[in-house]
Design a protein around this motif. Structure first.
Motif, mmCIF file in Angstrom:
data_model
loop_
_atom_site.group_PDB
_atom_site.id
_atom_site.type_symbol
_atom_site.label_atom_id
_atom_site.label_comp_id
_atom_site.label_asym_id
_atom_site.label_seq_id
_atom_site.Cartn_x
_atom_site.Cartn_y
_atom_site.Cartn_z
ATOM 1 N N ILE A 159 67.407 23.733 -1.298
ATOM 2 C CA ILE A 159 66.724 22.644 -1.982
ATOM 3 C C ILE A 159 67.583 22.265 -3.173
ATOM 4 C CG2 ILE A 159 64.711 21.985 -3.342
ATOM 5 C CD1 ILE A 159 63.064 23.787 -1.469
ATOM 6 N N GLU A 213 67.958 18.553 -5.362
ATOM 7 C CA GLU A 213 67.609 17.129 -5.415
ATOM 8 C C GLU A 213 68.830 16.229 -5.478
ATOM 9 O OE1 GLU A 213 65.078 16.542 -8.795
ATOM 10 O OE2 GLU A 213 66.742 16.594 -10.201
ATOM 11 N N LEU A 226 71.344 16.587 -3.475
ATOM 12 C CA LEU A 226 71.853 16.601 -2.101
ATOM 13 C C LEU A 226 73.303 17.061 -2.072
ATOM 14 C CD1 LEU A 226 69.993 13.457 -0.688
ATOM 15 C CD2 LEU A 226 69.331 15.867 -0.486
ATOM 16 N N ILE A 259 71.086 16.580 6.017
ATOM 17 C CA ILE A 259 70.209 16.127 4.941
ATOM 18 C C ILE A 259 68.871 15.783 5.587
ATOM 19 C CG2 ILE A 259 69.814 14.354 3.172
ATOM 20 C CD1 ILE A 259 72.276 16.137 2.591
ATOM 21 N N VAL A 260 67.793 16.358 5.068
ATOM 22 C CA VAL A 260 66.464 16.087 5.602
ATOM 23 C C VAL A 260 65.665 15.388 4.518
ATOM 24 C CG1 VAL A 260 64.398 17.070 6.616
ATOM 25 C CG2 VAL A 260 66.607 18.154 7.036
ATOM 26 N N ASP A 261 65.428 14.091 4.724
ATOM 27 C CA ASP A 261 64.705 13.311 3.725
ATOM 28 C C ASP A 261 64.213 12.011 4.355
ATOM 29 O OD1 ASP A 261 64.489 11.233 1.422
ATOM 30 O OD2 ASP A 261 64.575 13.176 0.398
ATOM 31 N N ASN A 262 62.910 11.822 4.369
ATOM 32 C CA ASN A 262 62.321 10.641 5.015
ATOM 33 C C ASN A 262 62.657 9.337 4.297
ATOM 34 O OD1 ASN A 262 61.146 12.203 7.047
ATOM 35 N ND2 ASN A 262 59.307 12.562 5.837
ATOM 36 N N THR A 275 62.131 14.347 8.721
ATOM 37 C CA THR A 275 61.649 15.697 8.991
ATOM 38 C C THR A 275 61.316 15.855 10.474
ATOM 39 O OG1 THR A 275 59.433 15.034 8.279
ATOM 40 C CG2 THR A 275 60.809 16.141 6.657
ATOM 41 N N ALA A 279 67.542 19.692 1.424
ATOM 42 C CA ALA A 279 66.412 18.807 1.155
ATOM 43 C C ALA A 279 66.263 18.667 -0.354
ATOM 44 C CB ALA A 279 65.130 19.377 1.762
ATOM 45 N N LYS A 280 65.690 17.543 -0.776
ATOM 46 C CA LYS A 280 65.490 17.320 -2.218
ATOM 47 C C LYS A 280 64.413 18.224 -2.795
ATOM 48 C CE LYS A 280 66.957 12.525 -2.643
ATOM 49 N NZ LYS A 280 66.560 11.183 -3.093
ATOM 50 N N ALA A 339 59.687 18.510 2.385
ATOM 51 C CA ALA A 339 60.357 18.212 3.654
ATOM 52 C C ALA A 339 60.470 19.478 4.501
ATOM 53 C CB ALA A 339 61.741 17.623 3.402
ATOM 54 N N LEU A 340 60.766 20.601 3.872
ATOM 55 C CA LEU A 340 60.899 21.855 4.610
ATOM 56 C C LEU A 340 59.540 22.357 5.083
ATOM 57 C CD1 LEU A 340 63.662 23.488 2.407
ATOM 58 C CD2 LEU A 340 63.924 22.136 4.503
#
Length: 161
Positions: free
Chosen positions: A9, A11, A13, A33-36, A63, A84-85, A89-90
């Motif tokens: 994590i 923020e 990235l 990178i996992v971020d909607n 996600t 992830a930020k 998300a996780l």
């Protein structure tokens, strides 16, 4: 089989510390990178592509897509570094059926309505709820900024805070 070499994590990235220290330490071949929100942001995506280390492929996923790809073992033979930020998300990926063994909490800057948990990590009540959910699912939470730092039990820090 895919090898998840780090779940972090941060923020920010991809930035110098991730691009150099973490990717080299983990010998990552793919950064995910996992971020909607980032998925829909062309400028941010272009910037991430520019700063991604040359030796790594880059995936920028929602996600849902990340969970689907991980469950399908899409990255077989790769060393995947997930970023992830924040914890939400996780948590979503965990709720979608993919379990993480360990999450490294790196940097979450102070915002309105946050509580400082440790240097460079400030959490909202929602963040704390997400972290405790993950810990309740058996995910080990550790906090360290650089790969050479000692592991700090982040769940214990949350409970103290």
């Amino acid at each position: 089989m895919q090898n998840i070499v780090n779940v972090r994590i941060d923020e920010r990235l991809i930035h110098g510390q991730v691009a150099v220290l973490w990717s080299m330490h983990t010998k990552a071949t793919r950064i995910m990178i996992v971020d909607n929100d980032v998925v829909k942001d062309a400028v941010n995506k272009a910037a991430l592509k520019m700063v991604c280390p040359q030796q790594c492929k880059l995936s920028i996923l929602t996600t849902q897509r990340a969970a689907d790809n991980l469950k399908a073992n899409k990255y077989e033979g790769e060393r995947v570094f997930i970023i992830a930020k924040g914890p939400h998300a996780l948590r979503e990926i965990e709720e979608l059926g993919y379990h993480f063994e360990e999450i490294n909490v790196g940097n979450m800057g102070g915002k309105q309505n946050t509580k400082t948990i440790k240097k460079s990590v400030a959490c909202t009540p929602e963040d704390i709820e997400d972290f405790l959910y993950l810990a309740g699912k058996g995910v080990k939470l550790n906090a360290k900024m650089a790969p050479t730092d000692s592991d700090v039990d982040f769940e214990a820090l949350l409970k103290e805070a």
